[in-house]
Design an enzyme around this catalytic site. Structure first.
Site, PDB file in Angstrom:
ATOM      1  N   GLY A 200       0.795  -1.226   0.000  1.00  0.00           N
ATOM      2  CA  GLY A 200       0.000   0.000   0.000  1.00  0.00           C
ATOM      3  C   GLY A 200       0.827   1.275   0.000  1.00  0.00           C
ATOM      4  O   GLY A 200       2.006   1.268  -0.340  1.00  0.00           O
ATOM      5  N   SER A 201       0.172   2.360   0.413  1.00  0.00           N
ATOM      6  CA  SER A 201       0.756   3.703   0.315  1.00  0.00           C
ATOM      7  C   SER A 201       1.878   3.932   1.316  1.00  0.00           C
ATOM      8  O   SER A 201       1.840   3.420   2.437  1.00  0.00           O
ATOM      9  CB  SER A 201      -0.339   4.740   0.560  1.00  0.00           C
ATOM     10  OG  SER A 201       0.228   5.994   0.843  1.00  0.00           O
ATOM     11  N   THR A 202       2.845   4.748   0.897  1.00  0.00           N
ATOM     12  CA  THR A 202       3.958   5.097   1.782  1.00  0.00           C
ATOM     13  C   THR A 202       3.496   5.921   2.984  1.00  0.00           C
ATOM     14  O   THR A 202       4.237   6.048   3.954  1.00  0.00           O
ATOM     15  CB  THR A 202       5.036   5.910   1.033  1.00  0.00           C
ATOM     16  OG1 THR A 202       4.415   7.046   0.445  1.00  0.00           O
ATOM     17  CG2 THR A 202       5.706   5.078  -0.042  1.00  0.00           C
ATOM     18  N   VAL A 203       2.277   6.472   2.924  1.00  0.00           N
ATOM     19  CA  VAL A 203       1.738   7.200   4.077  1.00  0.00           C
ATOM     20  C   VAL A 203       1.591   6.262   5.281  1.00  0.00           C
ATOM     21  O   VAL A 203       1.528   6.698   6.423  1.00  0.00           O
ATOM     22  CB  VAL A 203       0.386   7.864   3.699  1.00  0.00           C
ATOM     23  CG1 VAL A 203      -0.220   8.604   4.880  1.00  0.00           C
ATOM     24  CG2 VAL A 203       0.583   8.832   2.551  1.00  0.00           C
ATOM     25  N   GLY A 204       1.579   4.945   5.012  1.00  0.00           N
ATOM     26  CA  GLY A 204       1.472   3.954   6.079  1.00  0.00           C
ATOM     27  C   GLY A 204       2.517   4.126   7.177  1.00  0.00           C
ATOM     28  O   GLY A 204       2.255   3.843   8.342  1.00  0.00           O
TER      29      GLY A 204
END
Lengths: 397, 130
Positions: free
Chosen positions: B61-65
Site C-alpha cells: 500500500g501507500s507510503t503514508v502507512g
C-alpha cells in the site's frame, strides 16, 4: 554498509537529533536493499504534504524533525491539500486550512522551499542527466528517471525528508546501471496524441506490467511527444503500474544505453487505446466538476486553456491546478485574467487528488488518467477522460 | 525455540503473537485510533493488533502507512514489535520513526497466533517462549 566519517557522525548524533534519525532511516534502507555506500544527492522532492494524509501524527513527526533539522540540499514540496491563498473560494474549511499551514510551516522551518507542486522539474528543482536525486511523488520520479535521465528510487515522505536533512541516499535500485535496463518491449502501432491519450497509453502499459510483474518498459513507435504529453504519461504509468522508469526509442535519453529487451514483447494499437479510454469513462456520469492540471499544468497548457476560454463562461466548477510560480507567470502574461473572467478558478499549490473534496462532486471530467484513478478511488466521483478541448467544451456547455 | 533473522529496528519487546498470511497496509488498512485491522476481506479484519507482536509476510500500500504507524505509537494503539518474512520500505521506515522493534527474514510459518514471543530487534532474533 561503508559510511564516511561524516555519515557515521550523523548516525551517532553529532549533527543533531533530526540528522541522526534521518541517517538511521537511510542506513536501514541501505542494509535492506544491499547497498554498499551512500551517494550525494543533488536535490530532493518531498511527498506527504497534505494534512489529509499526514494527520496529527505525521505533523508531530515533522515538528520533531524541525526542532533541529535543516536541509543540506535543494528541497521542494509536493502539493498540499489546498491553495495557500485562494482556499476559501475553493470551499476548504478553516480548521483544515489552519492545520495544513502548520504542516507547511514545519517544512519551511527546515529550509524546504514550499513550492507545493508535483512538477518540481518545471519550477527550478531541475536535475540534469545522470545526477542522483531522492524524490517522492511517483509521477515526478518517473519523469526524472525516464525523461531527464536523472536517478532516483521511489521515495516515501520520511525517506525523502531523511535525504534532504543529510544530502545522502543509499546507492541501490535505480541509482545503478544494472537496474535501469528495459524489461518489456512494447511497440505502439498507432499515432498517440494529446495529454489524455498519453494517459490512456500509460494505463494500458501500467496494467499490463502489473500483470507481468515487470517494472521497466521499453517503448517503440512513438514519433514525437511534448513535455506535457510525457508528464501525463509518467503520472499514468506510475499510478497504474508503479513504473519509475521507462525508455522510449528516439525520445528519452537513455534508450540506447542498454540492450533492447527481447524476451517479452507486445503491440498496442488503436483498438487497445479506444478500449482503455472507454474504461476511463463511467456510465451515466453527471459532470459537475472539471479539472485540468494533473500533473500540475505547465505555462503552455495554461496559455492553451486561456485561448480556449477567451470570451466564454463556465457553468460548472472548473479548477486549473498548477504550481504557484507557474500561476505567477500566467498572471503576468494575462492568461489568469482571461481564465478567471470566464469563471474558472486557479487552485495553485494543490490538486484534485490531494484536496479534501471527497464526495463534494458527482462527476469529474479531466484530461488525466491518473486523476481518473484517484477521482474514483479516493474521492468517489464518477469520471470521464477527454482532451483539454473536450474538457473546456463540457465546462462551457 | 529461537529463530535467527535480520535486525531492522533495535529494541527488545515481549508480547502475544498475532499472525497473518496476508500483507498489511497501515494506510487505510488499519484504524490508527482503535488499533483494529479494517481492510475488507483481510484475514485479521476486525481484530486488534494493539500491544501484540504483529507477524505478517510483508507490507503493502501507500507510503503514508509509515506515518500511520507513528500515529498508532503516539495513540498507544501500536503493536509492541513487528516480525516480517521480507521487510518493505513502508514498514521499515514506520518502525524506525515510531521506534518499534522489528526483525525480518523469519520463516513465519513457524509462529502461531497466541504464542508468546520475545523480539530482539538489536540482534535480529526472536524467541518463542510458550
Amino acid at each position: 554498509m561503508k559510511l564516511t566519517s561524516e555519515e557515521q557522525e550523523m548516525l551517532e548524533g553529532k549533527y543533531g537529533k533530526a540528522a541522526k534519525k534521518s541517517m538511521e532511516i537511510l542506513t536501514t534502507l541501505g542494509e535492506i536493499f544491499h547497498s554498499d555506500y551512500m551517494v550525494d544527492v543533488y536535490g530532493v522532492q518531498i511527498a506527504g504534504v497534505s494534512y489529509a494524509n499526514l494527520g496529527e501524527a505525521g505533523l508531530e513527526f515533522l515538528s520533531e524533525m524541525a526542532d533541529d533539522g535543516k536541509v543540506r540540499v535543494l528541497t521542494t514540496l509536493n502539493p498540499a491539500g489546498m491553495d495557500r491563498e485562494n482556499w476559501k473560494v475553493l470551499g476548504i474549511d478553516e480548521e483544515f486550512a489552519k492545520n495544513q499551514n502548520r504542516a507547511i510551516d514545519a517544512f519551511a522551518k527546515m529550509g524546504i522551499i514550499t513550492t507545493c507542486s508535483c512538477t518540481p522539474y518545471l519550477i527550478g528543482n531541475a536535475p540534469h542527466f545522470g545526477q542522483h536525486i531522492a524524490w517522492a511523488e511517483s509521477s515526478a520520479v518517473c519523469y526524472a528517471n525516464s525523461v531527464i535521465g536523472a536517478r532516483t528510487n521511489r521515495e516515501g515522505g520520511p525517506s525523502a525528508l531523511a535525504s534532504a536533512l543529510t544530502g545522502k541516499t543509499p546507492n541501490y535500485g535505480y541509482h545503478l546501471d544494472q537496474n535501469r535496463h528495459g524489461e518489456v518491449l512494447i511497440n505502439i502501432t498507432t499515432q498517440v496524441k494529446g495529454t489524455d491519450e498519453f494517459g490512456v497509453l500509460g494505463k494500458i502499459i501500467g496494467d499490463k506490467l502489473g500483470e507481468l510483474g515487470k517494472k521497466i518498459p521499453y517503448i517503440t513507435g512513438i514519433d514525437s511527444a511534448t513535455m506535457e504529453e510525457l508528464k501525463s504519461f509518467c503520472a499514468s504509468v506510475a499510478t497504474y503500474g508503479g513504473v519509475a522508469l521507462f525508455h522510449m526509442e528516439g525520445i528519452t535519453p537513455e534508450y540506447n544505453n542498454y540492450p533492447k529487451p527481447t524476451e517479452i514483447s507486445f503491440d498496442i494499437d488503436r483498438k487497445d487505446l479506444e478500449k482503455t479510454r472507454s474504461e476511463l469513462i463511467d456510465e451515466d456520469i453527471e459532470i459537475d466538476f472539471v479539472s485540468i492540471g494533473c500533473p500540475h499544468a505547465s505555462i503552455h497548457e495554461i496559455a492553451k486553456i486561456a485561448s480556449l476560454l477567451d470570451g466564454k463562461k463556465v457553468n460548472k466548477e472548473f479548477w486549473i491546478t498548477t504550481a504557484r510560480p507557474t500561476k505567477k507567470i500566467a498572471d503576468e502574461a494575462g492568461y489568469s485574467k482571461i481564465i478567471e473572467d470566464a469563471g474558472a478558478k486557479f487552485a495553485a499549490d494543490t490538486c484534485c487528488v490531494v484536496a479534501p473534496i471527497k464526495g463534494r462532486f458527482k462527476g469529474i471530467m479531466v484530461d488525466s488518467a491518473k486523476a481518473c484513478y484517484y477521482g474514483r478511488a479516493k474521492n468517489q466521483f464518477k469520471v470521464k477522460i477527454g482532451t483539454i478541448e473536450e474538457c473546456i467544451e463540457e465546462a462551457t456547455l | 525455540m529461537k529463530l535467527e533473522g535480520r535486525k531492522i529496528y533495535k529494541g527488545i519487546a515481549e508480547g502475544e503473537a498475532i499472525v497473518t498470511k496476508d500483507g498489511i497496509s497501515f494506510y487505510g488498512g488499519v484504524d490508527p485510533d482503535t488499533g483494529k485491522v479494517v481492510e475488507v476481506g483481510h484475514e485479521l479484519e476486525g481484530q486488534s493488533i494493539t500491544g501484540k507482536v504483529l507477524v505478517f509476510p510483508t507490507g503493502k500500500g501507500s507510503t503514508v502507512g509509515s506515518y500511520t504507524m507513528y500515529r498508532m505509537k503516539k495513540n498507544n494503539t501500536a503493536p509492541v514489535a513487528i516480525v516480517n518474512k521480507q521487510i518493505d520500505t513502508i514498514i521499515a521506515v514506520g518502525c524506525i520513526i515510531s521506534e518499534i522493534p522489528c526483525v525480518d527474514k523469519i520463516d513465519i510459518d513457524n509462529i502461531n497466533t497466541g504464542q508468546i514471543l520475545v523480539v530482539n530487534g538489536s540482534e535480529g532474533t526472536i524467541e518463542i517462549i510458550e
